[in-house]
Motif scaffolding. Structure first.
Motif, PDB file in Angstrom:
ATOM      1  N   LEU A  97       5.556 -53.555 -25.377  1.00  0.00           N
ATOM      2  CA  LEU A  97       4.324 -53.094 -25.014  1.00  0.00           C
ATOM      3  C   LEU A  97       3.795 -54.118 -24.395  1.00  0.00           C
ATOM      4  O   LEU A  97       3.707 -55.350 -24.453  1.00  0.00           O
ATOM      5  CB  LEU A  97       3.705 -52.869 -26.552  1.00  0.00           C
ATOM      6  N   GLU A  98       2.929 -53.527 -23.321  1.00  0.00           N
ATOM      7  CA  GLU A  98       2.243 -54.239 -22.570  1.00  0.00           C
ATOM      8  C   GLU A  98       1.071 -53.641 -21.840  1.00  0.00           C
ATOM      9  O   GLU A  98       1.135 -52.541 -21.535  1.00  0.00           O
ATOM     10  CB  GLU A  98       2.943 -54.782 -21.108  1.00  0.00           C
ATOM     11  N   LEU A  99      -0.208 -54.388 -21.763  1.00  0.00           N
ATOM     12  CA  LEU A  99      -1.380 -53.928 -21.314  1.00  0.00           C
ATOM     13  C   LEU A  99      -1.835 -54.218 -20.071  1.00  0.00           C
ATOM     14  O   LEU A  99      -2.158 -53.331 -19.368  1.00  0.00           O
ATOM     15  CB  LEU A  99      -2.447 -54.477 -22.328  1.00  0.00           C
ATOM     16  N   ASP A 100      -1.698 -55.504 -19.555  1.00  0.00           N
ATOM     17  CA  ASP A 100      -2.172 -55.985 -18.224  1.00  0.00           C
ATOM     18  C   ASP A 100      -1.237 -55.240 -17.129  1.00  0.00           C
ATOM     19  O   ASP A 100      -0.007 -55.562 -16.836  1.00  0.00           O
ATOM     20  CB  ASP A 100      -1.977 -57.331 -18.340  1.00  0.00           C
ATOM     21  N   PRO A 101      -2.064 -54.823 -15.975  1.00  0.00           N
ATOM     22  CA  PRO A 101      -0.939 -53.988 -15.039  1.00  0.00           C
ATOM     23  C   PRO A 101      -0.356 -55.075 -14.148  1.00  0.00           C
ATOM     24  O   PRO A 101       0.696 -54.566 -13.764  1.00  0.00           O
ATOM     25  CB  PRO A 101      -2.354 -53.479 -14.032  1.00  0.00           C
ATOM     26  N   LYS A 102      -1.020 -56.218 -14.074  1.00  0.00           N
ATOM     27  CA  LYS A 102      -0.010 -57.178 -13.219  1.00  0.00           C
ATOM     28  C   LYS A 102       1.355 -57.467 -14.009  1.00  0.00           C
ATOM     29  O   LYS A 102       2.355 -57.703 -13.445  1.00  0.00           O
ATOM     30  CB  LYS A 102      -0.946 -58.381 -13.346  1.00  0.00           C
ATOM     31  N   MET A 103       1.289 -57.642 -15.362  1.00  0.00           N
ATOM     32  CA  MET A 103       2.458 -57.999 -16.077  1.00  0.00           C
ATOM     33  C   MET A 103       3.437 -56.873 -16.383  1.00  0.00           C
ATOM     34  O   MET A 103       4.655 -56.976 -16.448  1.00  0.00           O
ATOM     35  CB  MET A 103       2.013 -58.599 -17.515  1.00  0.00           C
ATOM     36  N   ILE A 104       2.644 -55.533 -16.110  1.00  0.00           N
ATOM     37  CA  ILE A 104       3.447 -54.292 -16.410  1.00  0.00           C
ATOM     38  C   ILE A 104       4.351 -54.383 -15.018  1.00  0.00           C
ATOM     39  O   ILE A 104       5.696 -54.028 -15.205  1.00  0.00           O
ATOM     40  CB  ILE A 104       2.657 -53.304 -16.580  1.00  0.00           C
ATOM     41  N   ALA A 105       3.822 -54.593 -14.086  1.00  0.00           N
ATOM     42  CA  ALA A 105       4.715 -54.700 -12.810  1.00  0.00           C
ATOM     43  C   ALA A 105       5.677 -55.868 -12.849  1.00  0.00           C
ATOM     44  O   ALA A 105       6.835 -55.598 -12.503  1.00  0.00           O
ATOM     45  CB  ALA A 105       3.489 -54.933 -11.371  1.00  0.00           C
ATOM     46  N   ALA A 106       5.494 -56.960 -13.334  1.00  0.00           N
ATOM     47  CA  ALA A 106       6.095 -58.040 -13.519  1.00  0.00           C
ATOM     48  C   ALA A 106       7.618 -57.560 -14.376  1.00  0.00           C
ATOM     49  O   ALA A 106       8.679 -57.908 -14.235  1.00  0.00           O
ATOM     50  CB  ALA A 106       5.677 -59.356 -14.116  1.00  0.00           C
ATOM     51  N   SER A 107       7.161 -57.035 -15.594  1.00  0.00           N
ATOM     52  CA  SER A 107       7.715 -56.392 -16.484  1.00  0.00           C
ATOM     53  C   SER A 107       8.958 -55.423 -15.940  1.00  0.00           C
ATOM     54  O   SER A 107      10.167 -55.515 -16.104  1.00  0.00           O
ATOM     55  CB  SER A 107       7.363 -56.052 -17.694  1.00  0.00           C
ATOM     56  N   ARG A 108       8.501 -54.344 -15.148  1.00  0.00           N
ATOM     57  CA  ARG A 108       9.035 -53.665 -14.532  1.00  0.00           C
ATOM     58  C   ARG A 108      10.213 -54.089 -13.624  1.00  0.00           C
ATOM     59  O   ARG A 108      11.359 -53.825 -13.437  1.00  0.00           O
ATOM     60  CB  ARG A 108       8.103 -52.270 -13.996  1.00  0.00           C
ATOM     61  N   ARG A 109       9.662 -55.137 -12.759  1.00  0.00           N
ATOM     62  CA  ARG A 109      10.505 -55.784 -11.970  1.00  0.00           C
ATOM     63  C   ARG A 109      11.803 -56.445 -12.718  1.00  0.00           C
ATOM     64  O   ARG A 109      13.022 -56.431 -12.468  1.00  0.00           O
ATOM     65  CB  ARG A 109       9.748 -56.889 -11.228  1.00  0.00           C
ATOM     66  N   THR A 110      11.455 -57.094 -13.897  1.00  0.00           N
ATOM     67  CA  THR A 110      12.461 -57.712 -14.807  1.00  0.00           C
ATOM     68  C   THR A 110      13.537 -56.727 -15.270  1.00  0.00           C
ATOM     69  O   THR A 110      14.585 -56.857 -15.183  1.00  0.00           O
ATOM     70  CB  THR A 110      11.697 -58.423 -15.784  1.00  0.00           C
ATOM     71  N   ILE A 111      12.853 -55.595 -15.549  1.00  0.00           N
ATOM     72  CA  ILE A 111      13.897 -54.573 -15.985  1.00  0.00           C
ATOM     73  C   ILE A 111      14.980 -54.142 -15.215  1.00  0.00           C
ATOM     74  O   ILE A 111      15.791 -53.868 -15.510  1.00  0.00           O
ATOM     75  CB  ILE A 111      12.901 -53.405 -16.726  1.00  0.00           C
ATOM     76  N   ALA A 112      14.343 -53.857 -14.104  1.00  0.00           N
ATOM     77  CA  ALA A 112      15.036 -53.579 -13.034  1.00  0.00           C
ATOM     78  C   ALA A 112      16.212 -54.408 -12.265  1.00  0.00           C
ATOM     79  O   ALA A 112      17.289 -54.112 -12.590  1.00  0.00           O
ATOM     80  CB  ALA A 112      14.184 -52.803 -11.731  1.00  0.00           C
ATOM     81  N   TYR A 114      17.438 -56.912 -13.715  1.00  0.00           N
ATOM     82  CA  TYR A 114      18.583 -57.430 -15.044  1.00  0.00           C
ATOM     83  C   TYR A 114      19.070 -56.348 -15.563  1.00  0.00           C
ATOM     84  O   TYR A 114      19.700 -56.329 -16.623  1.00  0.00           O
ATOM     85  CB  TYR A 114      17.854 -58.547 -15.953  1.00  0.00           C
ATOM     86  N   LYS A 115      18.701 -55.018 -14.819  1.00  0.00           N
ATOM     87  CA  LYS A 115      19.481 -53.689 -15.461  1.00  0.00           C
ATOM     88  C   LYS A 115      19.608 -53.595 -17.009  1.00  0.00           C
ATOM     89  O   LYS A 115      20.441 -53.468 -17.506  1.00  0.00           O
ATOM     90  CB  LYS A 115      21.118 -53.926 -14.842  1.00  0.00           C
ATOM     91  N   MET A 116      18.140 -53.395 -17.388  1.00  0.00           N
ATOM     92  CA  MET A 116      18.004 -53.290 -18.671  1.00  0.00           C
ATOM     93  C   MET A 116      17.211 -51.994 -19.117  1.00  0.00           C
ATOM     94  O   MET A 116      17.038 -51.720 -20.319  1.00  0.00           O
ATOM     95  CB  MET A 116      16.906 -54.399 -19.160  1.00  0.00           C
ATOM     96  N   ALA A 117      17.155 -51.047 -18.000  1.00  0.00           N
ATOM     97  CA  ALA A 117      16.693 -49.885 -18.442  1.00  0.00           C
ATOM     98  C   ALA A 117      17.183 -48.824 -19.244  1.00  0.00           C
ATOM     99  O   ALA A 117      16.497 -48.030 -19.939  1.00  0.00           O
ATOM    100  CB  ALA A 117      16.276 -49.149 -17.090  1.00  0.00           C
ATOM    101  N   ASP A 118      18.572 -49.267 -19.596  1.00  0.00           N
ATOM    102  CA  ASP A 118      19.338 -48.457 -20.356  1.00  0.00           C
ATOM    103  C   ASP A 118      18.655 -48.558 -21.694  1.00  0.00           C
ATOM    104  O   ASP A 118      18.765 -47.681 -22.735  1.00  0.00           O
ATOM    105  CB  ASP A 118      20.668 -48.630 -20.248  1.00  0.00           C
ATOM    106  N   ARG A 119      18.177 -49.721 -22.059  1.00  0.00           N
ATOM    107  CA  ARG A 119      18.008 -50.025 -23.748  1.00  0.00           C
ATOM    108  C   ARG A 119      16.719 -50.482 -23.738  1.00  0.00           C
ATOM    109  O   ARG A 119      15.883 -50.755 -24.974  1.00  0.00           O
ATOM    110  CB  ARG A 119      19.036 -50.978 -24.160  1.00  0.00           C
ATOM    111  N   VAL A 120      15.821 -51.096 -22.712  1.00  0.00           N
ATOM    112  CA  VAL A 120      14.481 -51.533 -22.756  1.00  0.00           C
ATOM    113  C   VAL A 120      13.710 -50.593 -22.401  1.00  0.00           C
ATOM    114  O   VAL A 120      13.509 -50.061 -21.324  1.00  0.00           O
ATOM    115  CB  VAL A 120      14.443 -52.919 -21.921  1.00  0.00           C
ATOM    116  N   HIS A 121      12.602 -50.126 -23.180  1.00  0.00           N
ATOM    117  CA  HIS A 121      11.630 -49.171 -22.972  1.00  0.00           C
ATOM    118  C   HIS A 121      10.142 -49.936 -22.976  1.00  0.00           C
ATOM    119  O   HIS A 121       9.881 -50.265 -24.104  1.00  0.00           O
ATOM    120  CB  HIS A 121      11.760 -47.983 -23.746  1.00  0.00           C
TER     121      HIS A 121
END
Ligand code: SAM
Length: 235
Positions: A97-112, A114-121
């Motif tokens: 869970l994340e609230l801050d738009p800047k950190m949402i963008a950073a997290s989405r970058r990380t998920i992409a 390191y190819k985690m989208a299959d299990r990290v939501h």
């Protein structure tokens, strides 16, 4: 030794941290890379878990055979990556869970990256609202967002029975850099951040009292890192 903590100077604490990190499991190259990227990118990167904490999370995830993990506070996705790597065998779902738009963008970058989208939501928005939408149970719940929200989050988790019967809630920073114990507890805390952590300390003191007194749970506050509380259902 009659106390549970040693009295370290900041220099000694850094040396001890390095010693413990070097004497523990190494984190992966991806985690090292993400750590360096986050430190280079964000001024408040001390919000990120340390490599030793990352190794601890991975140890616990495997010990518990976690199949579902909830993380409250994603930041740049460092802890999410730790959970992801540690649960390859169990194929765990990780909700963060994340609230801050800047950190949402950073997290989405990380998920992409390191190819985690299959299990990290990643669920965007206020944690309190996101928790209300959750169903089922989680084997590990990592509480690591705004400190004045901890009591609300843990109450929600218990009321909604989101913790699995043998699950573990892990709450980070319950010392608030020492301010939970006393505003005199940490003379080394810089003046710039002292008012912020003083307020966190007041909220966390209430949270720690709540944990101690809620009849549904067992709780242990460990004097490691910035204070970590472990919670499980009372049996
Ligand atoms: N778990 C991360 C790690 O180990 O690297 C660090 C998380 S950081 C300590 C806390 C995060 O919680 C920040 O990114 C912050 O934006 C987020 N946060 C703060 N308040 C929040 C809220 N009400 N709902 C959701 N996220 C929140």
């Amino acid at each position: 030794m009659l106390t549970s903590v040693l009295s370290f100077t900041p220099e000694m604490a850094a040396t001890v941290t390095e010693y413990c990190t070097n004497s523990s499991n190494d984190v992966s190259g991806d985690m090292k890379e993400l750590w360096d990227w986050t430190v280079g990118e964000f001024e408040d990167s001390d919000k990120m878990s340390s490599p030793l904490q990352g190794a601890t999370m991975q140890f616990l995830a495997q010990l518990l055979g976690a199949k579902r993990i909830l993380e409250i506070g994603c930041y740049s996705g460092y802890s999410a990556l730790a959970w992801y790597e540690a649960t390859k065998q169990t194929n765990a779902e990780i909700i963060t869970l994340e609230l801050d738009p800047k950190m949402i963008a950073a997290s989405r970058r990380t998920i992409a990256k390191y190819k985690m989208a299959d299990r990290v939501h990643l669920i965007e928005g206020k944690a309190q609202d996101s928790i209300e939408t959750l169903t089922g149970t989680f084997d590990i719940i990592f509480v690591d967002a705004n400190k004045d929200g901890y009591e609300t989050y843990v109450k929600q988790i218990l009321d909604k029975k989101l913790l699995s019967p043998n699950g573990l809630i892990m709450c980070d920073n319950v010392f608030a850099r020492g301010m939970t114990i006393s505003t005199e507890a940490n003379p080394h805390l810089p003046g710039k951040v002292r008012p912020y952590w003083t307020e966190c300390g007041k909220a966390l003191k209430r949270f720690n009292n709540f944990c101690k007194n809620d009849p549904r749970i067992d709780t242990v506050l460990m004097p490691v890192y910035d204070g970590v509380t472990f919670i499980k259902w009372k049996q």
